[in-house]
Design a protein around this motif. Sequence first.
Motif, PDB file in Angstrom:
ATOM      1  N   PRO A 131      -0.673   8.710   4.236  1.00 59.42           N
ATOM      2  CA  PRO A 131      -0.425   7.632   3.276  1.00 59.42           C
ATOM      3  C   PRO A 131       1.068   7.494   2.958  1.00 59.42           C
ATOM      4  O   PRO A 131       1.553   6.394   2.710  1.00 59.42           O
ATOM      5  N   TRP A 132       1.779   8.649   2.936  1.00 59.62           N
ATOM      6  CA  TRP A 132       3.244   8.620   2.933  1.00 59.62           C
ATOM      7  C   TRP A 132       3.691   9.238   4.251  1.00 59.62           C
ATOM      8  O   TRP A 132       3.184  10.292   4.657  1.00 59.62           O
ATOM      9  N   THR A 133       4.620   8.575   4.933  1.00 59.20           N
ATOM     10  CA  THR A 133       5.087   9.067   6.221  1.00 59.20           C
ATOM     11  C   THR A 133       6.595   9.292   6.156  1.00 59.20           C
ATOM     12  O   THR A 133       7.339   8.413   5.705  1.00 59.20           O
ATOM     13  N   GLN A 151      12.242  12.535   2.892  1.00 58.87           N
ATOM     14  CA  GLN A 151      12.700  11.167   3.152  1.00 58.87           C
ATOM     15  C   GLN A 151      11.710  10.371   3.990  1.00 58.87           C
ATOM     16  O   GLN A 151      11.177  10.859   4.974  1.00 58.87           O
ATOM     17  N   GLY A 152      11.478   9.145   3.570  1.00 57.20           N
ATOM     18  CA  GLY A 152      10.533   8.291   4.266  1.00 57.20           C
ATOM     19  C   GLY A 152      11.009   7.885   5.648  1.00 57.20           C
ATOM     20  O   GLY A 152      12.214   7.797   5.898  1.00 57.20           O
ATOM     21  N   ALA A 153      10.070   7.623   6.549  1.00 56.61           N
ATOM     22  CA  ALA A 153      10.408   7.242   7.925  1.00 56.61           C
ATOM     23  C   ALA A 153      10.384   5.733   8.112  1.00 56.61           C
ATOM     24  O   ALA A 153      10.593   5.249   9.219  1.00 56.61           O
ATOM     25  N   LEU A 154      10.092   4.995   7.042  1.00 55.81           N
ATOM     26  CA  LEU A 154       9.994   3.547   7.170  1.00 55.81           C
ATOM     27  C   LEU A 154      11.048   2.875   6.299  1.00 55.81           C
ATOM     28  O   LEU A 154      11.395   3.409   5.242  1.00 55.81           O
ATOM     29  N   PRO A 155      11.563   1.724   6.673  1.00 54.61           N
ATOM     30  CA  PRO A 155      11.211   1.017   7.902  1.00 54.61           C
ATOM     31  C   PRO A 155      11.841   1.691   9.126  1.00 54.61           C
ATOM     32  O   PRO A 155      12.852   2.373   9.001  1.00 54.61           O
ATOM     33  N   ALA A 156      11.239   1.431  10.280  1.00 54.48           N
ATOM     34  CA  ALA A 156      11.773   1.993  11.518  1.00 54.48           C
ATOM     35  C   ALA A 156      13.173   1.440  11.748  1.00 54.48           C
ATOM     36  O   ALA A 156      13.478   0.302  11.392  1.00 54.48           O
ATOM     37  N   LEU A 157      14.031   2.284  12.315  1.00 54.71           N
ATOM     38  CA  LEU A 157      15.398   1.834  12.590  1.00 54.71           C
ATOM     39  C   LEU A 157      15.402   0.938  13.821  1.00 54.71           C
ATOM     40  O   LEU A 157      14.581   1.088  14.721  1.00 54.71           O
ATOM     41  N   SER A 158      16.358   0.014  13.848  1.00 55.12           N
ATOM     42  CA  SER A 158      16.430  -0.854  15.016  1.00 55.12           C
ATOM     43  C   SER A 158      16.955  -0.084  16.218  1.00 55.12           C
ATOM     44  O   SER A 158      16.640  -0.383  17.356  1.00 55.12           O
ATOM     45  N   THR A 159      17.780   0.939  15.968  1.00 53.38           N
ATOM     46  CA  THR A 159      18.220   1.800  17.071  1.00 53.38           C
ATOM     47  C   THR A 159      17.608   3.169  16.860  1.00 53.38           C
ATOM     48  O   THR A 159      17.522   3.654  15.728  1.00 53.38           O
ATOM     49  N   PRO A 160      17.167   3.820  17.936  1.00 56.55           N
ATOM     50  CA  PRO A 160      16.439   5.075  17.769  1.00 56.55           C
ATOM     51  C   PRO A 160      17.311   6.233  17.311  1.00 56.55           C
ATOM     52  O   PRO A 160      16.808   7.207  16.795  1.00 56.55           O
ATOM     53  N   PRO A 180      16.931   4.310   1.251  1.00 51.81           N
ATOM     54  CA  PRO A 180      17.476   5.176   0.196  1.00 51.81           C
ATOM     55  C   PRO A 180      16.565   5.284  -1.028  1.00 51.81           C
ATOM     56  O   PRO A 180      16.657   6.253  -1.783  1.00 51.81           O
ATOM     57  N   ALA A 181      15.660   4.303  -1.209  1.00 47.33           N
ATOM     58  CA  ALA A 181      14.734   4.364  -2.348  1.00 47.33           C
ATOM     59  C   ALA A 181      13.542   5.272  -2.059  1.00 47.33           C
ATOM     60  O   ALA A 181      12.737   5.556  -2.947  1.00 47.33           O
ATOM     61  N   ASP A 182      13.424   5.717  -0.807  1.00 48.85           N
ATOM     62  CA  ASP A 182      12.286   6.545  -0.406  1.00 48.85           C
ATOM     63  C   ASP A 182      12.771   7.958  -0.062  1.00 48.85           C
ATOM     64  O   ASP A 182      12.441   8.507   0.994  1.00 48.85           O
ATOM     65  N   VAL A 183      13.580   8.518  -0.956  1.00 49.75           N
ATOM     66  CA  VAL A 183      14.156   9.845  -0.723  1.00 49.75           C
ATOM     67  C   VAL A 183      14.061  10.665  -2.008  1.00 49.75           C
ATOM     68  O   VAL A 183      14.343  10.157  -3.096  1.00 49.75           O
ATOM     69  N   CYS A 184      13.638  11.913  -1.869  1.00 51.22           N
ATOM     70  CA  CYS A 184      13.752  12.882  -2.966  1.00 51.22           C
ATOM     71  C   CYS A 184      14.676  13.983  -2.452  1.00 51.22           C
ATOM     72  O   CYS A 184      14.337  14.676  -1.488  1.00 51.22           O
ATOM     73  N   ALA A 239       0.801  -1.217   0.000  1.00 46.84           N
ATOM     74  CA  ALA A 239       0.000   0.000   0.000  1.00 46.84           C
ATOM     75  C   ALA A 239       0.838   1.273   0.000  1.00 46.84           C
ATOM     76  O   ALA A 239       0.414   2.284  -0.533  1.00 46.84           O
ATOM     77  N   ARG A 240       2.023   1.214   0.579  1.00 49.96           N
ATOM     78  CA  ARG A 240       2.743   2.469   0.803  1.00 49.96           C
ATOM     79  C   ARG A 240       3.609   2.838  -0.392  1.00 49.96           C
ATOM     80  O   ARG A 240       4.561   2.148  -0.721  1.00 49.96           O
ATOM     81  N   PRO A 241       3.315   3.954  -1.021  1.00 46.99           N
ATOM     82  CA  PRO A 241       4.176   4.398  -2.126  1.00 46.99           C
ATOM     83  C   PRO A 241       5.461   5.005  -1.570  1.00 46.99           C
ATOM     84  O   PRO A 241       5.498   5.462  -0.421  1.00 46.99           O
ATOM     85  N   THR A 242       6.517   4.995  -2.372  1.00 42.74           N
ATOM     86  CA  THR A 242       7.730   5.718  -1.974  1.00 42.74           C
ATOM     87  C   THR A 242       7.685   7.112  -2.588  1.00 42.74           C
ATOM     88  O   THR A 242       6.956   7.365  -3.549  1.00 42.74           O
TER      89      THR A 242
END
Lengths: 176, 120
Positions: A61-63, A155-164, A135-139, A9-12
């Motif tokens: 829809p894009w985060t 830049q997209g916030a997903l996927p969440a990073l394993s470290t904050p 890197p594919a979710d960046v303009c 569902a989520r577009p980049t």
Amino acid sequence: MTLAPDAVARPTIPELIDEATVEAIAGEAWVALVGEDEVLVPLPADLPAETLSAWVDVVGPWTGSVVLTTGRQTAADLTRALLGQAAPELLDHEDVADAFGEIANVVGGNVKAALPGPSTLGLPQVGEAPDVRNPADVCRLEVLWRGQPLVVSVQGALPALSTPHPNPPHPNGASL
Amino acid sequence: MKILVADDSRVMRQIVIRTLRQAGYDDHDIVEAEDGRDAYDKVQAENPDLVLSDWNMPNMTGLECLQALRSAGSGVPFGFVTSEGSQEMRDKASAAGALFLIAKPFNEETFRENLDGVIA
């Protein structure tokens, strides 16, 4: 094979907005906020070692985040340009955070308006830029303002990073 | 007349005030508020003739401020000056009783288009 719902569902961001649109949005913000003769020249250049970022988060829809990064001196120059005659002789960090954050807010608000909704816009934040998750979710737009480099990264916030945080505190407590 | 300018950014309040002057509205009293809660309190205390408010602010958003004012019986003319100008937000603003929504970035012409007839 079944993809996770988010992956379907989520577009980049490159599917939603292009560099030219971000450049037009940033250029309009500059003319209105910084000054009528203030132009952004779309030329890449290396950022200096000492940078400052200002960003707003978009959730929908894009985060992700709309992040402006430039040299600290350039951020101070931007602040003086915004404040005009009201600029104090000595700027403090609060002035720069307020002015640079507000530019990010205006650019981010207009980027959000160009994205599918409904979505919400966070309050401006200033500091070290949030990490690029995907890197594919960046303009990324690189420009020069008064000859100094400035980057606008959507830049997209997903996927969440394993470290904050990308720079965890040093084990001995010293700052890196 | 008295105009209340509400924005959590001091820089943006100054830009709004400067743009008001550039648009020719330069002989009015200006009151500043730093968030929606402050704007709500200052409408009660200062009785302004017009509120120009940001939307996205801490403590109380501009929309919540407008809704609280209308619930409290205040009919003060209220317009938004905000970084988001989507149709969805314009509809929400209008439904809550706002006269207009000026999207940032703006210039003195945008101000005149929206404020002529509102500011004497």
